[in-house]
Design a protein around this motif. Structure first.
Motif, PDB file in Angstrom:
ATOM      1  N   VAL A   6       0.845  -1.202   0.000  1.00 17.12           N
ATOM      2  CA  VAL A   6       0.000   0.000   0.000  1.00 17.12           C
ATOM      3  C   VAL A   6       0.879   1.251   0.000  1.00 17.12           C
ATOM      4  N   PRO A   7       0.996   1.914  -1.167  1.00 17.83           N
ATOM      5  CA  PRO A   7       1.824   3.114  -1.241  1.00 17.83           C
ATOM      6  C   PRO A   7       1.116   4.377  -0.753  1.00 17.83           C
ATOM      7  N   PHE A   8      -0.221   4.315  -0.660  1.00 13.62           N
ATOM      8  CA  PHE A   8      -1.003   5.491  -0.282  1.00 13.62           C
ATOM      9  C   PHE A   8      -2.219   5.068   0.513  1.00 13.62           C
ATOM     10  N   MET A   9      -2.504   5.800   1.592  1.00 14.88           N
ATOM     11  CA  MET A   9      -3.718   5.589   2.373  1.00 14.88           C
ATOM     12  C   MET A   9      -4.275   6.971   2.714  1.00 14.88           C
ATOM     13  N   ASP A  10      -5.584   7.135   2.509  1.00 15.23           N
ATOM     14  CA  ASP A  10      -6.185   8.410   2.896  1.00 15.23           C
ATOM     15  C   ASP A  10      -6.900   8.242   4.238  1.00 15.23           C
ATOM     16  N   THR A  11      -7.651   9.257   4.627  1.00 13.02           N
ATOM     17  CA  THR A  11      -8.289   9.218   5.950  1.00 13.02           C
ATOM     18  C   THR A  11      -9.365   8.148   6.071  1.00 13.02           C
ATOM     19  N   THR A  12      -9.942   7.707   4.960  1.00 15.99           N
ATOM     20  CA  THR A  12     -10.926   6.623   5.070  1.00 15.99           C
ATOM     21  C   THR A  12     -10.218   5.324   5.445  1.00 15.99           C
ATOM     22  N   GLY A  13      -9.029   5.101   4.917  1.00 11.36           N
ATOM     23  CA  GLY A  13      -8.232   3.934   5.303  1.00 11.36           C
ATOM     24  C   GLY A  13      -7.801   4.034   6.747  1.00 11.36           C
ATOM     25  N   LEU A  14      -7.353   5.201   7.150  1.00  9.07           N
ATOM     26  CA  LEU A  14      -6.960   5.439   8.534  1.00  9.07           C
ATOM     27  C   LEU A  14      -8.129   5.174   9.478  1.00  9.07           C
ATOM     28  N   SER A  15      -9.290   5.668   9.121  1.00 10.41           N
ATOM     29  CA  SER A  15     -10.487   5.463   9.947  1.00 10.41           C
ATOM     30  C   SER A  15     -10.846   3.983  10.070  1.00 10.41           C
ATOM     31  N   LEU A  16     -10.712   3.255   8.968  1.00  9.54           N
ATOM     32  CA  LEU A  16     -10.996   1.816   9.002  1.00  9.54           C
ATOM     33  C   LEU A  16     -10.037   1.097   9.947  1.00  9.54           C
ATOM     34  N   MET A  17      -8.749   1.422   9.866  1.00 13.20           N
ATOM     35  CA  MET A  17      -7.756   0.787  10.745  1.00 13.20           C
ATOM     36  C   MET A  17      -8.059   1.091  12.210  1.00 13.20           C
ATOM     37  N   LEU A  18      -8.370   2.338  12.511  1.00 13.85           N
ATOM     38  CA  LEU A  18      -8.674   2.723  13.884  1.00 13.85           C
ATOM     39  C   LEU A  18      -9.960   2.065  14.369  1.00 13.85           C
ATOM     40  N   ASP A  19     -10.957   1.995  13.512  1.00 14.82           N
ATOM     41  CA  ASP A  19     -12.224   1.345  13.873  1.00 14.82           C
ATOM     42  C   ASP A  19     -12.005  -0.121  14.230  1.00 14.82           C
ATOM     43  N   TRP A  20     -11.231  -0.837  13.418  1.00 15.95           N
ATOM     44  CA  TRP A  20     -10.993  -2.255  13.697  1.00 15.95           C
ATOM     45  C   TRP A  20     -10.099  -2.450  14.909  1.00 15.95           C
ATOM     46  N   CYS A  22       4.468  -3.781   8.097  1.00 18.91           N
ATOM     47  CA  CYS A  22       5.137  -3.419   6.836  1.00 18.91           C
ATOM     48  C   CYS A  22       4.588  -2.144   6.202  1.00 18.91           C
ATOM     49  N   LEU A  23       4.384  -1.113   7.005  1.00 24.55           N
ATOM     50  CA  LEU A  23       3.888   0.145   6.459  1.00 24.55           C
ATOM     51  C   LEU A  23       4.963   0.832   5.633  1.00 24.55           C
ATOM     52  N   GLN A  24       4.583   1.266   4.451  1.00 23.30           N
ATOM     53  CA  GLN A  24       5.494   2.063   3.633  1.00 23.30           C
ATOM     54  C   GLN A  24       5.626   3.446   4.280  1.00 23.30           C
ATOM     55  N   ALA A  25       6.691   4.155   3.941  1.00 20.84           N
ATOM     56  CA  ALA A  25       7.007   5.428   4.596  1.00 20.84           C
ATOM     57  C   ALA A  25       5.849   6.427   4.556  1.00 20.84           C
ATOM     58  N   SER A  26       5.186   6.547   3.419  1.00 25.20           N
ATOM     59  CA  SER A  26       4.103   7.530   3.310  1.00 25.20           C
ATOM     60  C   SER A  26       2.914   7.163   4.193  1.00 25.20           C
ATOM     61  N   VAL A  27       2.638   5.891   4.318  1.00 28.93           N
ATOM     62  CA  VAL A  27       1.534   5.429   5.166  1.00 28.93           C
ATOM     63  C   VAL A  27       1.922   5.565   6.638  1.00 28.93           C
ATOM     64  N   HIS A  28       3.141   5.199   6.964  1.00 30.88           N
ATOM     65  CA  HIS A  28       3.611   5.326   8.344  1.00 30.88           C
ATOM     66  C   HIS A  28       3.563   6.789   8.787  1.00 30.88           C
ATOM     67  N   LYS A  29       3.891   7.695   7.875  1.00 34.48           N
ATOM     68  CA  LYS A  29       3.861   9.127   8.179  1.00 34.48           C
ATOM     69  C   LYS A  29       2.453   9.568   8.575  1.00 34.48           C
ATOM     70  N   LEU A  30       1.431   9.059   7.900  1.00 35.06           N
ATOM     71  CA  LEU A  30       0.042   9.383   8.226  1.00 35.06           C
ATOM     72  C   LEU A  30      -0.272   8.993   9.671  1.00 35.06           C
ATOM     73  N   PHE A  31       0.181   7.821  10.091  1.00 36.99           N
ATOM     74  CA  PHE A  31      -0.055   7.373  11.466  1.00 36.99           C
ATOM     75  C   PHE A  31       0.748   8.205  12.470  1.00 36.99           C
TER      76      PHE A  31
END
Length: 105
Positions: A45-59, A74-83
């Motif tokens: 996953v090279p990109f995750m937006d806030t809907t992906g973030l919300s899904l992860m937090l919800d689960w 195994c978060l890619q740098a851009s996804v890890h940065k979002l977290f």
């Protein structure tokens, strides 16, 4: 997306962007897994937006609420940065590898 069981954990490997268009597919897979021990492998996953973030937090909240565990690996740098920017790295279980995520309870 593919799913496998590893050491009592359901591992869901996700590939492609995780956004408003693709989150429903992952959400359905999580619902179908009926596992209380889930690892989401985000190496593809090279990109995750806030809907992906919300899904992860919800689960995360959902499984922790029933005594289960939700982990990401195994978060890619851009996804890890979002977290990191949302300070969720302090709350959620993030691992460098699927192997380390599937160890222990």
């Amino acid at each position: 997306m593919r799913s496998e069981v590893r050491g009592g954990w359901t591992v869901l490997a996700v590939s492609g962007e995780l956004d408003a268009d693709t989150v429903p597919v992952l959400s359905d897979l999580l619902e179908e897994s009926s596992s209380d021990r889930v690892v989401v492998d985000l190496s593809g996953v090279p990109f995750m937006d806030t809907t992906g973030l919300s899904l992860m937090l919800d689960w995360h909240r959902r499984l922790e609420g029933v005594g289960g565990e939700f982990r990401m690996a195994c978060l890619q740098a851009s996804v890890h940065k979002l977290f990191r920017l949302t300070e969720l790295t302090e709350v959620m279980h993030i691992h460098d590898s699927v192997d380390s995520a599937t160890v222990g309870r």
